[in-house]
Design an enzyme around this catalytic site. Structure first.
Site, PDB file in Angstrom:
ATOM      1  NE  ARG A 148      -3.861  -0.103   2.546  1.00  0.00           N
ATOM      2  CZ  ARG A 148      -5.145  -0.435   2.352  1.00  0.00           C
ATOM      3  NH1 ARG A 148      -5.492  -1.681   2.143  1.00  0.00           N
ATOM      4  NH2 ARG A 148      -6.081   0.494   2.368  1.00  0.00           N
ATOM      5  CE1 TYR A 151      -4.547   6.603  -3.368  1.00  0.00           C
ATOM      6  CE2 TYR A 151      -4.797   6.059  -1.045  1.00  0.00           C
ATOM      7  CZ  TYR A 151      -5.258   6.696  -2.178  1.00  0.00           C
ATOM      8  OH  TYR A 151      -6.422   7.435  -2.125  1.00  0.00           O
ATOM      9  CG  ASP A 152      -0.819   4.050   2.529  1.00  0.00           C
ATOM     10  OD1 ASP A 152      -1.635   3.991   1.587  1.00  0.00           O
ATOM     11  OD2 ASP A 152      -0.883   3.312   3.522  1.00  0.00           O
ATOM     12  CG  ASN A 180     -12.896   4.033   3.374  1.00  0.00           C
ATOM     13  OD1 ASN A 180     -12.096   4.462   4.206  1.00  0.00           O
ATOM     14  ND2 ASN A 180     -12.716   2.903   2.728  1.00  0.00           N
ATOM     15  NE  ARG A 192     -12.679   2.950  -4.748  1.00  0.00           N
ATOM     16  CZ  ARG A 192     -12.582   4.239  -5.070  1.00  0.00           C
ATOM     17  NH1 ARG A 192     -12.292   5.120  -4.137  1.00  0.00           N
ATOM     18  NH2 ARG A 192     -12.780   4.645  -6.303  1.00  0.00           N
ATOM     19  N   GLY A 213     -13.836  -9.847   9.051  1.00  0.00           N
ATOM     20  CA  GLY A 213     -14.935  -8.898   8.804  1.00  0.00           C
ATOM     21  C   GLY A 213     -15.137  -7.917   9.949  1.00  0.00           C
ATOM     22  NE  ARG A 217     -10.842   0.588   5.513  1.00  0.00           N
ATOM     23  CZ  ARG A 217     -10.122  -0.319   6.166  1.00  0.00           C
ATOM     24  NH1 ARG A 217     -10.371  -0.592   7.450  1.00  0.00           N
ATOM     25  NH2 ARG A 217      -9.148  -0.957   5.547  1.00  0.00           N
ATOM     26  CG  ASP A 279      -7.513  -4.411   5.019  1.00  0.00           C
ATOM     27  OD1 ASP A 279      -7.773  -4.448   3.808  1.00  0.00           O
ATOM     28  OD2 ASP A 279      -8.330  -4.022   5.885  1.00  0.00           O
ATOM     29  NE  ARG A 281      -8.293  -5.755  13.163  1.00  0.00           N
ATOM     30  CZ  ARG A 281      -9.138  -6.715  12.772  1.00  0.00           C
ATOM     31  NH1 ARG A 281      -8.963  -7.348  11.631  1.00  0.00           N
ATOM     32  NH2 ARG A 281     -10.171  -7.037  13.518  1.00  0.00           N
TER      33      ARG A 281
HETATM   34  P1  NAD Z   1     -10.970   7.187  -9.294  1.00  0.00           P
HETATM   35  O1  NAD Z   1      -9.970   6.114  -9.560  1.00  0.00           O
HETATM   36  O2  NAD Z   1     -12.388   6.952  -9.683  1.00  0.00           O
HETATM   37  O3  NAD Z   1     -10.511   8.569  -9.960  1.00  0.00           O
HETATM   38  C1  NAD Z   1      -9.180   8.932 -10.155  1.00  0.00           C
HETATM   39  C2  NAD Z   1      -9.092   9.613 -11.507  1.00  0.00           C
HETATM   40  O4  NAD Z   1      -7.739  10.036 -11.737  1.00  0.00           O
HETATM   41  C3  NAD Z   1      -9.444   8.669 -12.672  1.00  0.00           C
HETATM   42  O5  NAD Z   1     -10.315   9.320 -13.553  1.00  0.00           O
HETATM   43  C4  NAD Z   1      -8.080   8.369 -13.316  1.00  0.00           C
HETATM   44  O6  NAD Z   1      -8.195   8.048 -14.680  1.00  0.00           O
HETATM   45  C5  NAD Z   1      -7.354   9.673 -13.053  1.00  0.00           C
HETATM   46  N1  NAD Z   1      -5.889   9.542 -13.059  1.00  0.00           N
HETATM   47  C6  NAD Z   1      -5.120   8.617 -12.435  1.00  0.00           C
HETATM   48  N2  NAD Z   1      -3.817   8.860 -12.665  1.00  0.00           N
HETATM   49  C7  NAD Z   1      -3.762   9.988 -13.444  1.00  0.00           C
HETATM   50  C8  NAD Z   1      -2.702  10.732 -14.006  1.00  0.00           C
HETATM   51  N3  NAD Z   1      -1.423  10.380 -13.818  1.00  0.00           N
HETATM   52  N4  NAD Z   1      -3.009  11.822 -14.768  1.00  0.00           N
HETATM   53  C9  NAD Z   1      -4.291  12.175 -14.979  1.00  0.00           C
HETATM   54  N5  NAD Z   1      -5.345  11.495 -14.467  1.00  0.00           N
HETATM   55  C10 NAD Z   1      -5.069  10.416 -13.701  1.00  0.00           C
HETATM   56  O7  NAD Z   1     -10.867   7.503  -7.733  1.00  0.00           O
HETATM   57  P2  NAD Z   1     -11.745   8.488  -6.820  1.00  0.00           P
HETATM   58  O8  NAD Z   1     -12.375   7.664  -5.765  1.00  0.00           O
HETATM   59  O9  NAD Z   1     -12.586   9.373  -7.640  1.00  0.00           O
HETATM   60  O10 NAD Z   1     -10.579   9.327  -6.113  1.00  0.00           O
HETATM   61  C11 NAD Z   1     -10.283  10.646  -6.499  1.00  0.00           C
HETATM   62  C12 NAD Z   1      -9.215  11.214  -5.571  1.00  0.00           C
HETATM   63  O11 NAD Z   1      -9.686  11.221  -4.237  1.00  0.00           O
HETATM   64  C13 NAD Z   1      -7.908  10.408  -5.583  1.00  0.00           C
HETATM   65  O12 NAD Z   1      -6.828  11.312  -5.521  1.00  0.00           O
HETATM   66  C14 NAD Z   1      -7.997   9.598  -4.320  1.00  0.00           C
HETATM   67  O13 NAD Z   1      -6.723   9.299  -3.817  1.00  0.00           O
HETATM   68  C15 NAD Z   1      -8.783  10.525  -3.408  1.00  0.00           C
HETATM   69  N6  NAD Z   1      -9.491   9.773  -2.364  1.00  0.00           N
HETATM   70  C16 NAD Z   1     -10.617   9.053  -2.656  1.00  0.00           C
HETATM   71  C17 NAD Z   1     -11.250   8.351  -1.654  1.00  0.00           C
HETATM   72  C18 NAD Z   1     -12.510   7.556  -1.899  1.00  0.00           C
HETATM   73  O14 NAD Z   1     -12.981   6.888  -0.977  1.00  0.00           O
HETATM   74  N7  NAD Z   1     -13.124   7.593  -3.043  1.00  0.00           N
HETATM   75  C19 NAD Z   1     -10.723   8.343  -0.348  1.00  0.00           C
HETATM   76  C20 NAD Z   1      -9.559   9.064  -0.114  1.00  0.00           C
HETATM   77  C21 NAD Z   1      -8.964   9.790  -1.110  1.00  0.00           C
HETATM   78  N1  UDP Z   2     -13.049  -5.582   1.806  1.00  0.00           N
HETATM   79  C1  UDP Z   2     -13.773  -6.741   1.933  1.00  0.00           C
HETATM   80  N2  UDP Z   2     -14.265  -7.329   0.806  1.00  0.00           N
HETATM   81  C2  UDP Z   2     -14.100  -6.801  -0.436  1.00  0.00           C
HETATM   82  C3  UDP Z   2     -13.366  -5.584  -0.567  1.00  0.00           C
HETATM   83  C4  UDP Z   2     -12.843  -5.021   0.576  1.00  0.00           C
HETATM   84  O1  UDP Z   2     -13.958  -7.252   3.057  1.00  0.00           O
HETATM   85  O2  UDP Z   2     -14.610  -7.385  -1.408  1.00  0.00           O
HETATM   86  C5  UDP Z   2     -12.516  -4.915   3.018  1.00  0.00           C
HETATM   87  C6  UDP Z   2     -11.036  -4.554   2.957  1.00  0.00           C
HETATM   88  O3  UDP Z   2     -10.255  -5.627   3.419  1.00  0.00           O
HETATM   89  C7  UDP Z   2     -10.969  -3.350   3.890  1.00  0.00           C
HETATM   90  C8  UDP Z   2     -12.341  -2.690   3.735  1.00  0.00           C
HETATM   91  O4  UDP Z   2     -13.189  -3.677   3.148  1.00  0.00           O
HETATM   92  O5  UDP Z   2     -10.823  -3.769   5.222  1.00  0.00           O
HETATM   93  C9  UDP Z   2     -12.325  -1.443   2.848  1.00  0.00           C
HETATM   94  O6  UDP Z   2     -11.662  -1.782   1.641  1.00  0.00           O
HETATM   95  P1  UDP Z   2     -11.555  -0.769   0.418  1.00  0.00           P
HETATM   96  O7  UDP Z   2     -10.654  -1.417  -0.579  1.00  0.00           O
HETATM   97  O8  UDP Z   2     -12.909  -0.358  -0.018  1.00  0.00           O
HETATM   98  O9  UDP Z   2     -10.883   0.527   1.031  1.00  0.00           O
HETATM   99  P2  UDP Z   2      -9.589   0.792   1.955  1.00  0.00           P
HETATM  100  O10 UDP Z   2      -9.036  -0.502   2.449  1.00  0.00           O
HETATM  101  O11 UDP Z   2      -8.655   1.508   1.066  1.00  0.00           O
HETATM  102  O12 UDP Z   2     -10.142   1.615   3.059  1.00  0.00           O
END
Ligand code: NAD
Ligand code: UDP
Ligand code: UDP
Length: 319
Positions: A148, A151-152, A180, A192, A213, A217, A279, A281
């Site tokens: 992870r 990303y992180d 989330n 997700r 389980g 979140r 993952d 907790r």
């Molecule tokens: P998503 O994957 O649906 O959208 C991301 C978008 O970025 C996509 O359209 C993808 O094609 C585009 N993209 C990726 N790499 C790119 C690049 N190098 N240049 C141009 N475009 C690029 O995800 P999302 O859920 O809509 O997330 C949007 C933002 O919010 C992300 O930065 C994500 O890290 C952040 N975020 C989302 C969540 C969530 O729960 N949805 C939580 C925390 C942070």
């Molecule tokens: N998860 C799950 N079943 C699935 C997908 C995800 O139990 O089919 C769990 C996963 O292990 C995590 C939580 O759901 O604990 C949220 O996962 P997600 O990938 O949506 O987001 P993130 O882990 O980045 O918060």
């Protein structure tokens, strides 16, 4: 148009064809702005924004933000980055580049234009948190070398860059730590948890619960989140964040599975699969700062948000 012509802005949304980005484009167009959506379509889809194509105030640009971009705008929302673990782990080096090189390019653009810039950061900066609920003052518990980490750590480095451009170049920045979020336009194969469980329930397939389980979140409905992002962008200059945006109501994944089964009327059974490495907790935002600084808190309860999201997936005929 809800805003006066004089307050109409040119706004760049990177990642604008993604799940959150497309809802943000909708909101900014509805507010009367000119929107430039830049996306490389890695995880985004043209179908998310096709209803905006033809709208004179909307423009779509295929662009990867790891490369420089020269355009003229007043504000930048930097959302480009895959957000789902299966997608951000598919090409981890590109994920880090998107957060780091991409942020440098967007910050360089903002610097040249003296534009305000907002970063979509994440609760993942807290890693597997040792403090619960998570406050912005908590520095996190993140593995720097795990699956992870691209990303992180990429998102953590992006926060560093935002604050250094702020300190070194006087840039006006806004950093949102998004927890989330779910809703219509999540990709059915996004991986997700909310989209997985709904698609599995509608298809009558087993619901894949990872681990026991009992990991938790807190799920925010997309409309609430977008409202928080816009309020943050519009906040006073001294409000830089980082600010948590999310719904503080916490659920275990077993509880979520039960809610999805009940709401879809599905006969799906639960099946257990291994817990992915690193993952977290538990995860729950402390949103005191968002309440105080933005007057923001989520309004849509999980049951209502799930109903709207299930209706969307039914419309896609995933079953
Ligand atoms: P998503 O994957 O649906 O959208 C991301 C978008 O970025 C996509 O359209 C993808 O094609 C585009 N993209 C990726 N790499 C790119 C690049 N190098 N240049 C141009 N475009 C690029 O995800 P999302 O859920 O809509 O997330 C949007 C933002 O919010 C992300 O930065 C994500 O890290 C952040 N975020 C989302 C969540 C969530 O729960 N949805 C939580 C925390 C942070
Ligand atoms: N998860 C799950 N079943 C699935 C997908 C995800 O139990 O089919 C769990 C996963 O292990 C995590 C939580 O759901 O604990 C949220 O996962 P997600 O990938 O949506 O987001 P993130 O882990 O980045 O918060
Ligand atoms: N940049 C960009 N668009 C602009 C201005 C800059 O994409 O309108 C990129 C530029 O390519 C550079 C990065 O942003 O690599 C950082 O710019 P900055 O001015 O901070 O740094 P420098 O150019 O001095 O390295």
């Amino acid at each position: 148009m809800s805003r006066l012509y004089s307050s109409r802005k040119r706004i760049l949304v990177t990642g604008g064809a993604g799940f959150l980005g497309s809802h943000l484009c909708d909101r900014l167009i509805a507010d009367g702005h000119d929107v430039l959506c830049a996306d490389n379509f890695f995880t985004g889809d043209k179908s998310n924004i096709e209803h905006l194509v033809g709208e004179p105030r909307f423009e779509l640009l295929r662009h990867d933000i790891t490369f420089p971009l020269f355009v003229e705008v007043d504000e930048i929302y930097n959302l480009a980055c895959p957000a789902s673990p299966i997608h951000y782990q598919h090409d981890p080096v590109q994920t880090t580049k998107t957060s780091v090189h991409g942020s440098i390019n967007m910050l360089g653009l903002a610097k040249r234009l003296k534009a305000k810039i907002l970063q979509a950061s994440t609760s993942e900066v807290y890693g597997d948190p040792a403090v619960h609920p998570q406050t912005e003052g908590y520095w996190g518990h993140v593995n720097p070398i795990g699956p992870r980490s691209c990303y992180d750590e990429g998102k953590r480095c992006a926060e560093t860059l935002f604050f250094d451009y702020h300190r070194q170049h006087g840039l006006e920045i806004k950093v949102a730590r998004i927890f989330n979020t779910y809703g219509p336009r999540m990709h059915p194969a996004d991986g997700r948890v909310v989209s997985n469980f709904i698609v599995q329930a509608l298809k009558g397939e087993s619901i894949t619960l990872y681990g026991d389980g009992q990991q938790s979140r807190s799920f925010c409905y997309v409309d609430d989140l977008i409202d928080g992002l816009v309020r943050l962008m519009d906040s006073a200059a001294e409000v830089t964040g980082p600010i948590n945006l999310g719904n503080p109501r916490e659920f275990t994944m077993a509880e979520l599975a039960a809610q999805v089964i009940a709401a879809t009327g599905s006969k799906s059974e639960l099946t257990h699969a291994p817990l992915p490495e690193d993952d977290p907790r538990q995860r729950q935002p402390d949103i005191g700062k968002a309440r105080q600084w933005l007057g923001w808190e989520p309004r849509v309860p999980l049951a209502d948000g799930l109903e709207r999201t299930i209706a969307y997936f039914r419309g896609l005929a995933v079953a």
